[in-house]
Design a protein around this motif. Structure first.
Motif, mmCIF file in Angstrom:
data_model
loop_
_atom_site.group_PDB
_atom_site.id
_atom_site.type_symbol
_atom_site.label_atom_id
_atom_site.label_comp_id
_atom_site.label_asym_id
_atom_site.label_seq_id
_atom_site.Cartn_x
_atom_site.Cartn_y
_atom_site.Cartn_z
ATOM 1 N N VAL A 94 -9.870 -6.286 3.124
ATOM 2 C CA VAL A 94 -9.031 -6.646 1.972
ATOM 3 C C VAL A 94 -7.699 -5.900 2.048
ATOM 4 O O VAL A 94 -6.622 -6.481 1.851
ATOM 5 C CB VAL A 94 -9.758 -6.327 0.652
ATOM 6 C CG1 VAL A 94 -8.841 -6.588 -0.542
ATOM 7 C CG2 VAL A 94 -11.035 -7.155 0.520
ATOM 8 N N ALA A 95 -7.771 -4.591 2.317
ATOM 9 C CA ALA A 95 -6.555 -3.778 2.410
ATOM 10 C C ALA A 95 -5.650 -4.264 3.546
ATOM 11 O O ALA A 95 -4.418 -4.269 3.410
ATOM 12 C CB ALA A 95 -6.928 -2.314 2.615
ATOM 13 N N LYS A 96 -6.235 -4.678 4.654
ATOM 14 C CA LYS A 96 -5.450 -5.196 5.781
ATOM 15 C C LYS A 96 -4.676 -6.445 5.375
ATOM 16 O O LYS A 96 -3.517 -6.630 5.767
ATOM 17 C CB LYS A 96 -6.385 -5.496 6.949
ATOM 18 C CG LYS A 96 -5.667 -6.007 8.191
ATOM 19 C CD LYS A 96 -6.659 -6.299 9.314
ATOM 20 C CE LYS A 96 -5.942 -6.841 10.543
ATOM 21 N NZ LYS A 96 -6.910 -7.170 11.628
ATOM 22 N N GLY A 97 -5.316 -7.298 4.552
ATOM 23 C CA GLY A 97 -4.635 -8.512 4.094
ATOM 24 C C GLY A 97 -3.414 -8.197 3.253
ATOM 25 O O GLY A 97 -2.354 -8.819 3.404
ATOM 26 N N PHE A 98 -3.524 -7.216 2.345
ATOM 27 C CA PHE A 98 -2.376 -6.846 1.515
ATOM 28 C C PHE A 98 -1.273 -6.201 2.353
ATOM 29 O O PHE A 98 -0.084 -6.409 2.089
ATOM 30 C CB PHE A 98 -2.814 -5.910 0.395
ATOM 31 C CG PHE A 98 -3.337 -6.616 -0.815
ATOM 32 C CD1 PHE A 98 -2.478 -7.130 -1.769
ATOM 33 C CD2 PHE A 98 -4.704 -6.779 -1.010
ATOM 34 C CE1 PHE A 98 -2.945 -7.792 -2.878
ATOM 35 C CE2 PHE A 98 -5.194 -7.439 -2.121
ATOM 36 C CZ PHE A 98 -4.318 -7.956 -3.061
#
Length: 356
Positions: A94-98
């Motif tokens: 999820v953090a990688k997507g942001f």
């Protein structure tokens, strides 16, 4: 919804909604039951209008629709279309997507809530009466960088204060008690100080070590305004989610003529359908015109098609902005570390100073 999506959904829920034929009559097929319900959710047509379209009596439709949207939610939830990340690797994705899509590292979701307006429940007094002088339940949503839901909480009565909606939900208590296996703090790219992974939100929510919101009030220094722009840019995904479901599921464009329990179930079914169709990704439900498009060269935003519609054409009301501005020394330090990152060579985007 494409025919392939329709057949996939039907295959999942048909065992739950199918009825047996009897000696007296043939049962309404599972496909027709699903079509009636999807038409009701997608258009907001009355049962009487659906009666003329499908040649099914109103009394029968009133039994079919609640049965099917309850099955949609139960089955899609069981199939993990509404699944909160529970492992460190999932949160890291999820953090990688942001970080890749919105240039905001260490972000594990964008949080916001809206009131779902409904008719006044019988003998409820002011229990569901909100600050906009109507009756509602609250949909609280945590969204990832690609507009998919990570968590929902729907059903809190509209009278509850803005901070209380989040504080009373299961997700908040799980975060407080450390049950979600959030990644441990580590330095932002190009920095040295350990920084926790955070959720981005607006002023309606209280500041926490895991919850980051903009600097309050006007006339902030330039660096603070840069930080506010970058945070709001990442948080925009949850606003787009609410606008998108209001466009696609037009039943949300007027007060739901349902009681609280049925309102909660139908909104939950809509959220599950959203994730299901986003996963299918055939372009019919989630095409480019339905979402804001940002020019990666200058940061200019081309608004989604639903933004061109007249304001006030749906009944999703933002939760009231409060003054939850009491920040501890630790939360202020986290905000400052993000701010310093956003203006550093490794963290700034070239257009950010034009939007402050």
């Amino acid at each position: 919804m494409s025919s392939n999506d329709m057949e996939c959904l039907l295959m999942l829920i048909a065992p739950v909604i199918s009825k047996r034929d009897t000696k007296f009559r043939t049962a309404i097929s599972a496909k027709e039951r699903l079509l009636v319900t999807l038409r009701f959710i997608a258009t907001g047509d009355s049962y009487k209008s659906l009666m003329y379209l499908f040649r099914i009596p109103v009394s029968t439709i009133s039994l079919i629709v609640p049965d099917v949207y309850r099955a949609i939610f139960d089955v899609l939830k069981r199939e993990n279309y509404l699944k909160t990340a529970v492992t460190t690797s999932e949160w890291m994705q999820v953090a990688k997507g942001f970080e890749e899509n919105w240039n905001f590292p260490h972000c594990i979701g964008a949080l916001d809530g809206n009131h779902i307006v409904m008719q006044a429940p019988k003998d409820s007094g002011s229990y569901y009466y909100n600050y906009k002088h109507c009756h509602s339940v609250v949909l609280l949503a945590l969204v990832d960088a690609s507009y998919k839901l990570l968590y929902i909480d729907v059903g809190c009565n509209g009278r509850v204060s803005d901070g209380g909606v989040f504080s009373s939900c299961f997700f908040s208590s799980a975060l407080e008690q450390g049950h979600l296996d959030i990644p441990l703090p580590k330095p932002l790219p190009g920095r040295e100080k350990d920084t926790p992974y955070v959720i981005v939100a607006d002023d309606a929510f209280p500041m926490r070590l895991y919850l980051m919101k903009p600097y309050p009030f006007h006339n902030q220094p330039g660096l603070n305004r840069v930080s506010n722009y970058r945070l709001t840019r990442a948080r925009r995904v949850v606003e787009i989610f609410f606008g998108h479901i209001a466009q696609r599921f037009r039943i949300l464009r007027r007060p739901l003529l349902l009681g609280p329990e049925k309102t909660v179930t139908i909104v939950s079914a809509i959220c599950a359908l959203h994730n299901f169709l986003m996963d299918r990704n055939d372009g019919n439900y989630a095409n480019r015109s339905n979402f804001d498009v940002e020019d990666v060269q200058n940061g200019e935003v081309i608004g989604a098609s639903w933004r061109n519609e007249e304001q006030g054409t749906h009944n999703l009301i933002p939760i009231q902005t409060g003054q939850c501005n009491k920040n501890s020394h630790d939360t202020r330090a986290i905000c400052e570390e993000f701010m310093n990152y956003f203006v550093s060579p490794s963290g700034e985007v070239p257009w950010q100073y034009r939007y402050i």
